[in-house]
Write an enzyme that holds these catalytic residues in place. Structure first.
Site, mmCIF file in Angstrom:
data_model
loop_
_atom_site.group_PDB
_atom_site.id
_atom_site.type_symbol
_atom_site.label_atom_id
_atom_site.label_comp_id
_atom_site.label_asym_id
_atom_site.label_seq_id
_atom_site.Cartn_x
_atom_site.Cartn_y
_atom_site.Cartn_z
ATOM 1 C CB ILE A 33 7.870 12.048 1.328
ATOM 2 C CG1 ILE A 33 8.043 13.289 0.483
ATOM 3 C CG2 ILE A 33 9.037 11.097 1.178
ATOM 4 C CD1 ILE A 33 9.183 14.189 0.950
ATOM 5 C CD GLN A 95 14.273 1.036 11.508
ATOM 6 O OE1 GLN A 95 14.587 -0.067 11.958
ATOM 7 N NE2 GLN A 95 14.011 2.086 12.261
ATOM 8 C CG HIS A 101 8.769 4.876 10.807
ATOM 9 N ND1 HIS A 101 10.120 4.817 11.076
ATOM 10 C CD2 HIS A 101 8.583 4.296 9.601
ATOM 11 C CE1 HIS A 101 10.733 4.236 10.059
ATOM 12 N NE2 HIS A 101 9.826 3.896 9.152
ATOM 13 C CG LEU A 102 3.500 1.779 14.394
ATOM 14 C CD1 LEU A 102 4.316 2.696 15.307
ATOM 15 C CD2 LEU A 102 2.208 1.371 15.083
ATOM 16 C CG HIS A 103 5.356 2.118 7.019
ATOM 17 N ND1 HIS A 103 5.774 2.916 5.974
ATOM 18 C CD2 HIS A 103 6.479 1.698 7.645
ATOM 19 C CE1 HIS A 103 7.106 2.966 5.973
ATOM 20 N NE2 HIS A 103 7.552 2.241 6.971
HETATM 21 P P1 AMP Z 1 11.189 2.724 6.590
HETATM 22 O O1 AMP Z 1 11.767 2.335 5.257
HETATM 23 O O2 AMP Z 1 10.316 1.714 7.220
HETATM 24 O O3 AMP Z 1 12.270 3.243 7.515
HETATM 25 O O4 AMP Z 1 10.225 3.931 6.278
HETATM 26 C C1 AMP Z 1 10.655 5.237 6.152
HETATM 27 C C2 AMP Z 1 9.593 5.975 5.391
HETATM 28 O O5 AMP Z 1 9.780 7.358 5.585
HETATM 29 C C3 AMP Z 1 9.610 5.726 3.877
HETATM 30 O O6 AMP Z 1 8.365 5.182 3.471
HETATM 31 C C4 AMP Z 1 9.863 7.104 3.300
HETATM 32 O O7 AMP Z 1 9.156 7.328 2.102
HETATM 33 C C5 AMP Z 1 9.375 8.015 4.420
HETATM 34 N N1 AMP Z 1 9.968 9.332 4.451
HETATM 35 C C6 AMP Z 1 11.282 9.653 4.378
HETATM 36 N N2 AMP Z 1 11.453 10.974 4.466
HETATM 37 C C7 AMP Z 1 10.208 11.524 4.593
HETATM 38 C C8 AMP Z 1 9.716 12.860 4.723
HETATM 39 N N3 AMP Z 1 10.532 13.913 4.727
HETATM 40 N N4 AMP Z 1 8.386 13.023 4.833
HETATM 41 C C9 AMP Z 1 7.547 11.966 4.842
HETATM 42 N N5 AMP Z 1 7.957 10.691 4.717
HETATM 43 C C10 AMP Z 1 9.275 10.466 4.593
#
Ligand code: AMP
Length: 116
Positions: A33, A95, A101-103
């Site tokens: 997002i 995190q 989750h994998l980016h």
């Molecule tokens: P992390 O910081 O590695 O935990 O990554 C979490 C990721 O989730 C971040 O890049 C956020 O932008 C993404 N994120 C959070 N909420 C949503 C959502 N509703 N839809 C898509 N991505 C999201």
């Protein structure tokens, strides 16, 4: 908030919307997002493992599945020549959502030899 209530669990359950790129019985791939690159996707196991360090031997096949789907998704999105895969483990590592989750990041030049 219990682990079952993570934002990704809600997306997996269809309770909140997301831009879904791919899903199967074991994982889902959505667009991030707040993209940090022209292509920024998240590959998320449906099993709510809080973080990589809490995966166990029982998750062996699932972790392999996620990595293989990353390659498939990169090909599907046309970024298979150059992409970066990131897993943040723990708040101090960045995190923010405690559901593994994998980016997948692609479409920009990343610093050569630099991980940060
Ligand atoms: P992390 O910081 O590695 O935990 O990554 C979490 C990721 O989730 C971040 O890049 C956020 O932008 C993404 N994120 C959070 N909420 C949503 C959502 N509703 N839809 C898509 N991505 C999201």
């Amino acid at each position: 908030m219990s682990q079952a209530d993570s934002i990704f669990t809600k997306i997996i359950q269809g309770d909140i919307p997301a831009d879904i790129i791919y899903q199967d019985d074991d994982c889902i791939c959505i667009k991030d997002i707040q993209p940090q690159a022209p292509t920024h996707l998240l590959v998320i196991p449906k099993k709510p493992i809080p973080c990589l360090a809490q995966a166990t031997e029982q998750d062996h096949a699932l972790l392999g599945h996620l990595m293989l789907r990353v390659g498939d998704i990169a090909r599907h999105c046309g970024v298979e020549e150059a992409f970066r895969v990131v897993i943040n483990n723990g708040a101090d590592a960045g995190q923010t959502v405690f559901h593994l989750h994998l980016h997948i990041l692609a479409g920009k030049a990343f610093s050569e030899g630099s991980l940060v």
